[in-house]
Scaffold this motif. Structure first.
Motif, PDB file in Angstrom:
ATOM      1  N   LEU A 286      48.383  41.522  38.463  1.00  0.00           N
ATOM      2  CA  LEU A 286      49.425  40.579  38.058  1.00  0.00           C
ATOM      3  C   LEU A 286      50.449  40.331  39.155  1.00  0.00           C
ATOM      4  CD1 LEU A 286      50.022  41.991  34.462  1.00  0.00           C
ATOM      5  CD2 LEU A 286      48.744  39.931  35.046  1.00  0.00           C
ATOM      6  N   THR A 287      50.697  41.316  39.999  1.00  0.00           N
ATOM      7  CA  THR A 287      51.705  41.179  41.060  1.00  0.00           C
ATOM      8  C   THR A 287      51.118  40.632  42.353  1.00  0.00           C
ATOM      9  OG1 THR A 287      51.379  43.514  41.655  1.00  0.00           O
ATOM     10  CG2 THR A 287      53.188  43.001  40.138  1.00  0.00           C
ATOM     11  N   SER A 288      49.836  40.313  42.350  1.00  0.00           N
ATOM     12  CA  SER A 288      49.174  39.764  43.539  1.00  0.00           C
ATOM     13  C   SER A 288      49.153  38.235  43.474  1.00  0.00           C
ATOM     14  CB  SER A 288      47.734  40.292  43.627  1.00  0.00           C
ATOM     15  OG  SER A 288      46.959  39.519  44.514  1.00  0.00           O
ATOM     16  N   GLY A 289      49.706  37.599  44.485  1.00  0.00           N
ATOM     17  CA  GLY A 289      49.702  36.135  44.520  1.00  0.00           C
ATOM     18  C   GLY A 289      48.298  35.564  44.536  1.00  0.00           C
ATOM     19  N   SER A 290      47.391  36.188  45.282  1.00  0.00           N
ATOM     20  CA  SER A 290      46.018  35.674  45.340  1.00  0.00           C
ATOM     21  C   SER A 290      45.329  35.801  43.983  1.00  0.00           C
ATOM     22  CB  SER A 290      45.214  36.406  46.420  1.00  0.00           C
ATOM     23  OG  SER A 290      45.135  37.790  46.138  1.00  0.00           O
ATOM     24  N   TRP A 291      45.627  36.888  43.254  1.00  0.00           N
ATOM     25  CA  TRP A 291      45.030  37.027  41.927  1.00  0.00           C
ATOM     26  C   TRP A 291      45.628  36.006  40.964  1.00  0.00           C
ATOM     27  CZ3 TRP A 291      46.412  37.779  36.884  1.00  0.00           C
ATOM     28  CH2 TRP A 291      45.370  38.082  35.984  1.00  0.00           C
ATOM     29  N   ARG A 292      46.937  35.759  41.060  1.00  0.00           N
ATOM     30  CA  ARG A 292      47.551  34.758  40.170  1.00  0.00           C
ATOM     31  C   ARG A 292      46.966  33.377  40.417  1.00  0.00           C
ATOM     32  NH1 ARG A 292      52.152  37.710  41.657  1.00  0.00           N
ATOM     33  NH2 ARG A 292      53.031  36.009  42.893  1.00  0.00           N
ATOM     34  N   GLN A 293      46.586  33.106  41.660  1.00  0.00           N
ATOM     35  CA  GLN A 293      45.928  31.837  41.931  1.00  0.00           C
ATOM     36  C   GLN A 293      44.565  31.786  41.231  1.00  0.00           C
ATOM     37  OE1 GLN A 293      47.301  29.266  43.440  1.00  0.00           O
ATOM     38  NE2 GLN A 293      45.496  27.962  43.205  1.00  0.00           N
ATOM     39  N   LYS A 294      43.854  32.897  41.245  1.00  0.00           N
ATOM     40  CA  LYS A 294      42.574  32.951  40.530  1.00  0.00           C
ATOM     41  C   LYS A 294      42.792  32.793  39.021  1.00  0.00           C
ATOM     42  CE  LYS A 294      40.176  35.946  43.836  1.00  0.00           C
ATOM     43  NZ  LYS A 294      39.546  37.280  44.030  1.00  0.00           N
ATOM     44  N   ALA A 295      43.869  33.406  38.527  1.00  0.00           N
ATOM     45  CA  ALA A 295      44.170  33.279  37.096  1.00  0.00           C
ATOM     46  C   ALA A 295      44.378  31.811  36.731  1.00  0.00           C
ATOM     47  CB  ALA A 295      45.410  34.099  36.748  1.00  0.00           C
ATOM     48  N   ALA A 296      45.159  31.112  37.551  1.00  0.00           N
ATOM     49  CA  ALA A 296      45.391  29.687  37.303  1.00  0.00           C
ATOM     50  C   ALA A 296      44.086  28.899  37.405  1.00  0.00           C
ATOM     51  CB  ALA A 296      46.423  29.151  38.291  1.00  0.00           C
ATOM     52  N   GLN A 297      43.245  29.263  38.375  1.00  0.00           N
ATOM     53  CA  GLN A 297      41.971  28.571  38.548  1.00  0.00           C
ATOM     54  C   GLN A 297      41.068  28.773  37.339  1.00  0.00           C
ATOM     55  OE1 GLN A 297      41.109  26.674  41.336  1.00  0.00           O
ATOM     56  NE2 GLN A 297      39.305  26.061  40.173  1.00  0.00           N
ATOM     57  N   GLY A 298      41.035  30.009  36.829  1.00  0.00           N
ATOM     58  CA  GLY A 298      40.217  30.280  35.656  1.00  0.00           C
ATOM     59  C   GLY A 298      40.680  29.485  34.447  1.00  0.00           C
ATOM     60  N   MET A 299      42.000  29.438  34.232  1.00  0.00           N
ATOM     61  CA  MET A 299      42.539  28.646  33.127  1.00  0.00           C
ATOM     62  C   MET A 299      42.201  27.169  33.317  1.00  0.00           C
ATOM     63  SD  MET A 299      46.348  30.255  32.658  1.00  0.00           S
ATOM     64  CE  MET A 299      46.613  31.993  33.021  1.00  0.00           C
ATOM     65  N   SER A 300      42.389  26.681  34.532  1.00  0.00           N
ATOM     66  CA  SER A 300      42.126  25.272  34.818  1.00  0.00           C
ATOM     67  C   SER A 300      40.675  24.914  34.516  1.00  0.00           C
ATOM     68  CB  SER A 300      42.449  24.971  36.285  1.00  0.00           C
ATOM     69  OG  SER A 300      42.059  23.663  36.637  1.00  0.00           O
ATOM     70  N   GLU A 301      39.751  25.740  34.972  1.00  0.00           N
ATOM     71  CA  GLU A 301      38.342  25.429  34.757  1.00  0.00           C
ATOM     72  C   GLU A 301      37.988  25.477  33.269  1.00  0.00           C
ATOM     73  OE1 GLU A 301      35.645  27.437  37.350  1.00  0.00           O
ATOM     74  OE2 GLU A 301      36.873  27.054  39.130  1.00  0.00           O
ATOM     75  N   GLY A 302      38.616  26.414  32.558  1.00  0.00           N
ATOM     76  CA  GLY A 302      38.377  26.469  31.115  1.00  0.00           C
ATOM     77  C   GLY A 302      38.877  25.230  30.406  1.00  0.00           C
ATOM     78  N   ILE A 303      40.048  24.765  30.815  1.00  0.00           N
ATOM     79  CA  ILE A 303      40.631  23.563  30.196  1.00  0.00           C
ATOM     80  C   ILE A 303      39.790  22.332  30.545  1.00  0.00           C
ATOM     81  CG2 ILE A 303      42.637  22.007  30.252  1.00  0.00           C
ATOM     82  CD1 ILE A 303      44.360  24.579  30.649  1.00  0.00           C
ATOM     83  N   VAL A 304      39.364  22.232  31.796  1.00  0.00           N
ATOM     84  CA  VAL A 304      38.528  21.109  32.195  1.00  0.00           C
ATOM     85  C   VAL A 304      37.224  21.090  31.388  1.00  0.00           C
ATOM     86  CG1 VAL A 304      37.142  20.128  34.083  1.00  0.00           C
ATOM     87  CG2 VAL A 304      39.462  20.925  34.537  1.00  0.00           C
ATOM     88  N   SER A 305      36.610  22.247  31.247  1.00  0.00           N
ATOM     89  CA  SER A 305      35.351  22.320  30.482  1.00  0.00           C
ATOM     90  C   SER A 305      35.576  21.893  29.041  1.00  0.00           C
ATOM     91  CB  SER A 305      34.797  23.746  30.529  1.00  0.00           C
ATOM     92  OG  SER A 305      34.445  24.114  31.841  1.00  0.00           O
ATOM     93  N   PHE A 306      36.673  22.340  28.457  1.00  0.00           N
ATOM     94  CA  PHE A 306      36.976  21.962  27.070  1.00  0.00           C
ATOM     95  C   PHE A 306      37.199  20.463  26.931  1.00  0.00           C
ATOM     96  CE2 PHE A 306      40.514  20.940  24.132  1.00  0.00           C
ATOM     97  CZ  PHE A 306      39.862  21.158  22.932  1.00  0.00           C
ATOM     98  N   LEU A 307      37.982  19.888  27.827  1.00  0.00           N
ATOM     99  CA  LEU A 307      38.330  18.482  27.697  1.00  0.00           C
ATOM    100  C   LEU A 307      37.152  17.556  28.040  1.00  0.00           C
ATOM    101  CD1 LEU A 307      41.973  18.450  29.124  1.00  0.00           C
ATOM    102  CD2 LEU A 307      41.224  18.365  26.737  1.00  0.00           C
ATOM    103  N   ARG A 308      36.239  18.037  28.828  1.00  0.00           N
ATOM    104  CA  ARG A 308      35.068  17.211  29.163  1.00  0.00           C
ATOM    105  C   ARG A 308      33.977  17.359  28.110  1.00  0.00           C
ATOM    106  NH1 ARG A 308      33.585  17.174  35.482  1.00  0.00           N
ATOM    107  NH2 ARG A 308      32.640  15.251  34.800  1.00  0.00           N
ATOM    108  N   GLY A 309      34.169  18.312  27.208  1.00  0.00           N
ATOM    109  CA  GLY A 309      33.202  18.490  26.123  1.00  0.00           C
ATOM    110  C   GLY A 309      31.930  19.139  26.587  1.00  0.00           C
TER     111      GLY A 309
END
Length: 309
Positions: A286-309
């Protein structure tokens, strides 16, 4: 075996009858070639053209070359089609960074009760923190900014419920209303947990069916479950994090009916607890900037997959 020396002369090749005429022809052509190059240099040639300069032989050659094998030309790239370049164009996503870094300065405001449909509860809380004192609210805002950038790059319209621009809050009921009023296609509330040491991993919270007072989640339960499953899958894949070992029976998915941010939502919405801020292994992530970027990327890809159906 070779034979050389004063007593042996190797056979000499026969002279071709065409040799002399060819020599004369080449000699005649050389001045003409030199003259032609002089005309080119005077009219169109570049005195100092590096390879690739306009007008140089290298530039002409490069312009005529087909695309390198395996590297499609810009016109052939699938990413150039509008649907691929901006798959979320026309979609609205609301990001809710949990808590607020200055909530602790407004105890009376965040402690007042608001109606969350099934009951009344505090407007907001200060959130948790690591043992070293790094607050959840700063974590959530940092990840929210990263997620906003990624989603906007995919063409989405993104709205944050707060951006460090408020004295406190907003309250949990207002957080839900912000997503509703934006007619969000998806909403996500970002958090980190404050459980006991040894409890680690992420979990995604989805709304259960609620129909009480101002709360009616019946229409969003199914799409929110789809959003939650999509986010959980991509979050685990991209970050390498394991699902919670203390909630969700190893699935990383939890359903709740007591959270105002979900109860009052009329759009598909989930919460994500990215890890436990009181566990040393999770804190290292949680305190790693590089990991937080991965966290955001994972959320983003999940949201994209959901919205694209």
């Amino acid at each position: 075996m070779s034979y050389t020396g004063p007593d042996f002369e190797p056979p000499q090749p026969r002279r071709s009858p065409l040799r002399r005429p060819l020599t004369v022809a080449v000699a005649a052509l050389v001045p003409g070639a030199l003259l032609g190059w002089g005309v080119y240099a005077a009219v169109g040639g570049s005195d100092d053209g590096a390879p690739g300069d306009a007008g140089s032989p290298a530039a002409s050659s490069a312009a005529a070359e087909p695309p390198t094998a395996g590297k499609p030309s810009p016109s052939d790239s699938p990413g150039d089609s509008p649907s691929d370049a901006a798959p979320l164009k026309g979609k609205v996503v609301v990001i809710d960074p949990g808590h607020n870094p200055t909530n602790f300065e407004h105890a009376s405001d965040i402690n007042r009760k608001v109606n969350v449909g099934t009951h009344w509860k505090e407007c907001d809380t200060t959130g948790t923190a690591t043992n070293a004192g790094w607050p959840e609210a700063k974590f959530t805002l940092d990840v929210a900014h990263r997620l906003r950038t990624l989603l906007e790059e995919r063409g989405a319209t993104v709205k944050l419920t707060q951006d460090g621009d408020r004295a406190y809050g907003p309250c949990v009921d207002e957080r839900a209303h912000i997503g509703n009023e934006a007619h969000a296609d998806a909403a996500i509330s970002i958090h980190a947990d404050g459980s006991g040491a040894g409890n680690r991993g992420f979990h995604v919270i989805m709304p259960g069916a609620v129909h009480d007072g101002d709360a009616d989640t019946r229409a969003i339960v199914a799409p929110s479950a789809q959003l939650g499953e999509s986010v959980a899958g991509d979050f685990a894949r991209v970050t390498g994090s394991e699902p919670s070992n203390y909630l969700g029976d190893g699935t990383g998915l939890v359903t709740r009916t007591d959270l105002g941010g979900l109860n009052l939502s009329t759009v598909p919405k989930v919460f994500i607890e990215c890890g436990n801020m009181r566990d040393s292994e999770d804190v290292a992530r949680l305190t790693s900037g590089s990991w937080r970027q991965k966290a955001a990327q994972g959320m983003s890809e999940g949201i994209v997959s959901f919205l694209r159906g």
